[in-house]
Design a protein around this motif. Structure first.
Motif, short mmCIF file in Angstrom:
data_model
loop_
_atom_site.label_atom_id
_atom_site.label_comp_id
_atom_site.label_asym_id
_atom_site.label_seq_id
_atom_site.Cartn_x
_atom_site.Cartn_y
_atom_site.Cartn_z
N LEU A 59 0.81 -1.22 0.00
CA LEU A 59 0.00 0.00 0.00
C LEU A 59 0.84 1.27 0.00
CD1 LEU A 59 -2.78 -1.03 2.56
CD2 LEU A 59 -2.78 -1.26 0.06
N ASP A 60 2.16 1.11 0.03
CA ASP A 60 3.07 2.27 0.06
C ASP A 60 4.05 2.17 -1.11
OD1 ASP A 60 4.76 4.36 0.57
OD2 ASP A 60 5.40 3.67 2.55
N THR A 61 3.76 2.85 -2.20
CA THR A 61 4.60 2.75 -3.40
C THR A 61 6.02 3.26 -3.15
OG1 THR A 61 3.78 4.90 -4.15
CG2 THR A 61 2.63 2.94 -4.97
N ALA A 62 6.21 4.03 -2.10
CA ALA A 62 7.54 4.54 -1.79
C ALA A 62 8.49 3.42 -1.37
CB ALA A 62 7.46 5.59 -0.68
N THR A 63 7.93 2.27 -0.97
CA THR A 63 8.78 1.15 -0.56
C THR A 63 9.20 0.28 -1.75
OG1 THR A 63 6.93 -0.39 -0.15
CG2 THR A 63 7.62 1.04 1.69
N PHE A 64 8.63 0.52 -2.92
CA PHE A 64 8.91 -0.34 -4.08
C PHE A 64 10.35 -0.20 -4.61
CE2 PHE A 64 4.16 -0.36 -5.56
CZ PHE A 64 3.80 -0.94 -4.35
N PRO A 65 10.85 1.02 -4.85
CA PRO A 65 12.17 1.15 -5.50
C PRO A 65 13.30 0.47 -4.73
CG PRO A 65 10.99 3.24 -5.60
CD PRO A 65 10.21 2.35 -4.68
N SER A 66 13.39 0.69 -3.43
CA SER A 66 14.48 0.09 -2.66
C SER A 66 14.34 -1.42 -2.58
CB SER A 66 14.55 0.69 -1.26
OG SER A 66 13.30 0.59 -0.61
N ALA A 67 13.10 -1.91 -2.52
CA ALA A 67 12.88 -3.36 -2.46
C ALA A 67 13.32 -4.04 -3.76
CB ALA A 67 11.42 -3.66 -2.19
N LEU A 68 13.13 -3.36 -4.89
CA LEU A 68 13.44 -3.94 -6.20
C LEU A 68 14.84 -3.62 -6.70
CD1 LEU A 68 11.50 -5.69 -8.05
CD2 LEU A 68 10.33 -4.51 -6.19
N GLU A 69 15.57 -2.78 -5.99
CA GLU A 69 16.92 -2.41 -6.43
C GLU A 69 17.81 -3.65 -6.54
OE1 GLU A 69 19.85 -0.18 -7.90
OE2 GLU A 69 17.89 0.64 -7.33
N GLY A 70 18.31 -3.91 -7.75
CA GLY A 70 19.21 -5.04 -7.97
C GLY A 70 18.54 -6.40 -8.00
N ILE A 71 17.21 -6.40 -8.04
CA ILE A 71 16.45 -7.66 -8.00
C ILE A 71 16.16 -8.16 -9.42
CG2 ILE A 71 14.17 -8.63 -7.44
CD1 ILE A 71 16.04 -8.37 -5.03
N THR A 72 16.29 -9.47 -9.61
CA THR A 72 16.01 -10.06 -10.92
C THR A 72 14.72 -10.88 -10.94
OG1 THR A 72 17.43 -11.91 -10.29
CG2 THR A 72 18.42 -10.17 -11.64
#
Length: 290
Positions: A59-72
């Protein structure tokens, strides 16, 4: 699988997600565990250098970028309290599309293709529309529902307060589901765009479950067969959100209609071993029911 790859496991402290992390790291694969409470969860993997823990919230799109950083690759389940996919899940799916991840494993629901009103159906449909590189795991009812959702009734009342009538259910252990998810993530080319209906090795009624629990736990367990209406109202009175109670009631209605008894060999074929039996599950979780 490249040494540079890292897999994001959402719901990493849950019954399925925890096993996914365990199986991936046992095979030397780096994992980012997306959780709601990082500080509390870090102790779970304090001795595992292959796991980094990060805050994540659908529910918090601000948490998406750091969670996906470097993720495949990504593994996720739908948090049961989120019942409006268009609002609470689709933004994340669009973000995955933008990031061009190589593989997304989603835990859906058996028979979901015939049940368009379920949140799982809508999530699957949106993932296909976005052309995400998916694998859909469509399990039958989790054995672990008994020691989570229904634990209080078993502990306090020695009763299975479940509106399934006389229908049978092909229960599957979440530990088996987690291992299957890890296998799919580690062998992406073999599992892309597959829709796996996975069940336990037998279908049993809740009367049979009560009998087996009685024998293994050493205390009498009954099965009271509440009506769907009474079950729903009781869940809401206990403080369960109405939307979640509605989804639960709908799933048990599907069970009553005989749609939860299907048994497939898919899980056995993917795991290449015997599946966890309901008896083994009850024995393993014995202390949760006493």
């Amino acid at each position: 699988m490249s040494d540079l790859e890292k897999i994001l496991v959402l719901g990493a402290t849950g019954n399925i997600g925890f096993t996914v992390v365990q199986k991936l790291t046992e095979n030397g694969i780096a994992v980012r565990a997306g959780v709601s409470n990082p500080e509390k969860s870090k102790t779970l993997w304090a001795d595992n250098a292959l796991v980094d823990v990060i805050h994540f919230d659908f529910l918090d799109t601000a948490t998406f970028p750091s969670a996906l950083e470097g993720i495949t690759k990504v593994f996720f389940v739908r948090p049961p309290q989120l019942s409006k996919p268009k609002e609470d899940m689709f933004p994340f799916l669009r973000f995955l599309k933008e990031r061009s991840v190589a593989h997304v494993v989603f835990v859906s629901l058996i028979g979901v293709e015939k049940n368009p009103v379920t949140p799982h159906h809508k999530i699957e449909k949106e993932m296909v529309r976005l052309a995400l590189p998916y694998t859909f795991l469509r399990p039958s009812f989790f054995m672990q529902n008994l020691n989570t959702t229904h634990q209080e009734d078993i502990q306090k009342h020695s009763d299975l307060f479940i509106p399934a009538g006389k229908a049978k259910t092909s229960f599957i252990d979440t530990r088996d589901i987690g291992e299957i998810a890890a296998i799919c993530l580690m062998n992406t080319p073999d599992h892309l765009h597959q829709k796996y209906s996975i069940t336990g090795k037998e279908a049993v009624s809740y009367d049979e479950v009560a009998d087996r629990m009685t024998a293994i736990l050493g205390k009498k367990i009954t099965y009271s067969k509440p009506s769907l209406r009474y079950f729903r109202s009781t869940m809401i009175k206990r403080g369960i959100p109405k939307e979640y109670a509605n989804v639960m009631t709908m799933l048990y209605f599907i069970t009553q209609m005989g749609n939860a008894k299907k048994v497939t060999v898919t899980a056995n074929e993917l795991l290449k071993r015997e599946l966890t039996s309901i008896d083994q599950y009850i024995a393993d979780y014995r202390t949760s029911f006493l």
